[in-house]
Design a protein around this motif. Structure first.
Motif, mmCIF file in Angstrom:
data_model
loop_
_atom_site.group_PDB
_atom_site.id
_atom_site.type_symbol
_atom_site.label_atom_id
_atom_site.label_comp_id
_atom_site.label_asym_id
_atom_site.label_seq_id
_atom_site.Cartn_x
_atom_site.Cartn_y
_atom_site.Cartn_z
ATOM 1 N N SER A 90 -5.631 1.705 -10.467
ATOM 2 C CA SER A 90 -6.102 3.090 -10.384
ATOM 3 C C SER A 90 -7.218 3.158 -9.349
ATOM 4 O O SER A 90 -8.340 2.739 -9.624
ATOM 5 N N PRO A 91 -6.921 3.684 -8.162
ATOM 6 C CA PRO A 91 -7.932 3.762 -7.108
ATOM 7 C C PRO A 91 -9.075 4.704 -7.474
ATOM 8 O O PRO A 91 -8.867 5.691 -8.173
ATOM 9 N N ARG A 92 -10.264 4.394 -6.974
ATOM 10 C CA ARG A 92 -11.438 5.244 -7.200
ATOM 11 C C ARG A 92 -11.290 6.592 -6.515
ATOM 12 O O ARG A 92 -11.819 7.578 -6.980
ATOM 13 N N ASP A 93 -10.590 6.636 -5.390
ATOM 14 C CA ASP A 93 -10.568 7.825 -4.558
ATOM 15 C C ASP A 93 -9.254 8.603 -4.617
ATOM 16 O O ASP A 93 -8.986 9.426 -3.769
ATOM 17 N N SER A 94 -8.426 8.345 -5.629
ATOM 18 C CA SER A 94 -7.115 8.988 -5.655
ATOM 19 C C SER A 94 -6.528 8.933 -7.057
ATOM 20 O O SER A 94 -6.932 8.124 -7.889
ATOM 21 N N LEU A 95 -5.549 9.769 -7.304
ATOM 22 C CA LEU A 95 -4.818 9.726 -8.569
ATOM 23 C C LEU A 95 -3.513 8.952 -8.439
ATOM 24 O O LEU A 95 -2.762 8.823 -9.397
ATOM 25 N N ASN A 96 -3.232 8.432 -7.243
ATOM 26 C CA ASN A 96 -1.997 7.694 -6.984
ATOM 27 C C ASN A 96 -2.116 6.267 -7.501
ATOM 28 O O ASN A 96 -2.686 5.404 -6.846
ATOM 29 N N ARG A 97 -1.548 6.015 -8.645
ATOM 30 C CA ARG A 97 -1.593 4.685 -9.239
ATOM 31 C C ARG A 97 -0.472 3.827 -8.682
ATOM 32 O O ARG A 97 0.569 4.325 -8.284
ATOM 33 N N MET A 98 -0.716 2.520 -8.679
ATOM 34 C CA MET A 98 0.303 1.560 -8.251
ATOM 35 C C MET A 98 0.580 0.621 -9.413
ATOM 36 O O MET A 98 -0.337 0.226 -10.138
ATOM 37 N N ASN A 99 1.841 0.250 -9.563
ATOM 38 C CA ASN A 99 2.248 -0.654 -10.634
ATOM 39 C C ASN A 99 2.868 -1.909 -10.050
ATOM 40 O O ASN A 99 3.721 -1.831 -9.166
ATOM 41 N N PHE A 100 2.432 -3.052 -10.582
ATOM 42 C CA PHE A 100 2.961 -4.347 -10.149
ATOM 43 C C PHE A 100 3.439 -5.125 -11.369
ATOM 44 O O PHE A 100 2.695 -5.293 -12.338
ATOM 45 N N LEU A 101 4.669 -5.610 -11.303
ATOM 46 C CA LEU A 101 5.198 -6.487 -12.342
ATOM 47 C C LEU A 101 4.572 -7.863 -12.155
ATOM 48 O O LEU A 101 4.674 -8.461 -11.083
ATOM 49 N N TYR A 102 3.910 -8.358 -13.199
ATOM 50 C CA TYR A 102 3.228 -9.652 -13.153
ATOM 51 C C TYR A 102 4.158 -10.751 -13.661
ATOM 52 O O TYR A 102 4.725 -10.646 -14.747
#
Length: 156
Positions: free
Chosen positions: A118-130
């Motif tokens: 969850s970036p500090r400057d945006s609502l665009n979240r990124m998801n990574f499969l671990y």
């Protein structure tokens, strides 16, 4: 007389601004915002990197640094994305940072481990499969890319 006073005020303004510019500003690292709980162990740093596909260029060079405590599923991150040959043949780099959490399950497996950034400057979240030594970028619906291209970062 008014011109002399005005000139003095302008001169003082520039002197004040110039003095302020001599001070060194220290950049605040996102790492410093990690809240520490001594019961959760030492801080761990992991760096994942890789060249991911781009729609209109040779690729995007990712470098993702994660910080968290050893026994915690949350932390902070910094992500550097260099778009190769993006602007008139020159590389362009964007850096973002924020918090990340661990989620359980993706679109295919209920027991998958997913890191959500969850970036500090945006609502665009990124998801990574671990998967231990790798992180695979998922789409907004937590699905694997259907293109067959490689969207995996490897632990350095």
């Amino acid at each position: 007389m008014k011109r002399v006073i005005f000139a003095c005020i302008i001169s003082l303004f520039f002197v004040a601004c110039g003095t302020r510019g001599d001070r060194q500003q220290e950049s605040v690292s996102i790492r410093d915002s990690l809240v520490i709980d001594k019961q959760l162990g030492p801080v761990v740093e992991r760096v994942y990197a890789g060249l991911l596909p781009a729609a209109d260029g040779p690729g995007i060079d990712y470098k993702l640094t994660l910080w968290n405590q050893k026994y915690s599923g949350t932390g902070v991150y910094e992500l550097s994305m260099t778009y190769l040959e993006a602007a008139n043949g020159k590389d362009t780099t964007f850096v973002t940072s924020g918090h990340w959490i661990t989620l359980r399950g993706d679109a295919e497996h209920n027991d998958a481990t997913v890191y959500q950034l969850s970036p500090r400057d945006s609502l665009n979240r990124m998801n990574f499969l671990y998967k231990g030594n790798t992180l695979t970028l998922l789409n907004r619906n937590m699905e694997h890319p259907v293109s067959g291209l490689n969207y995996t970062l490897k632990l350095k």
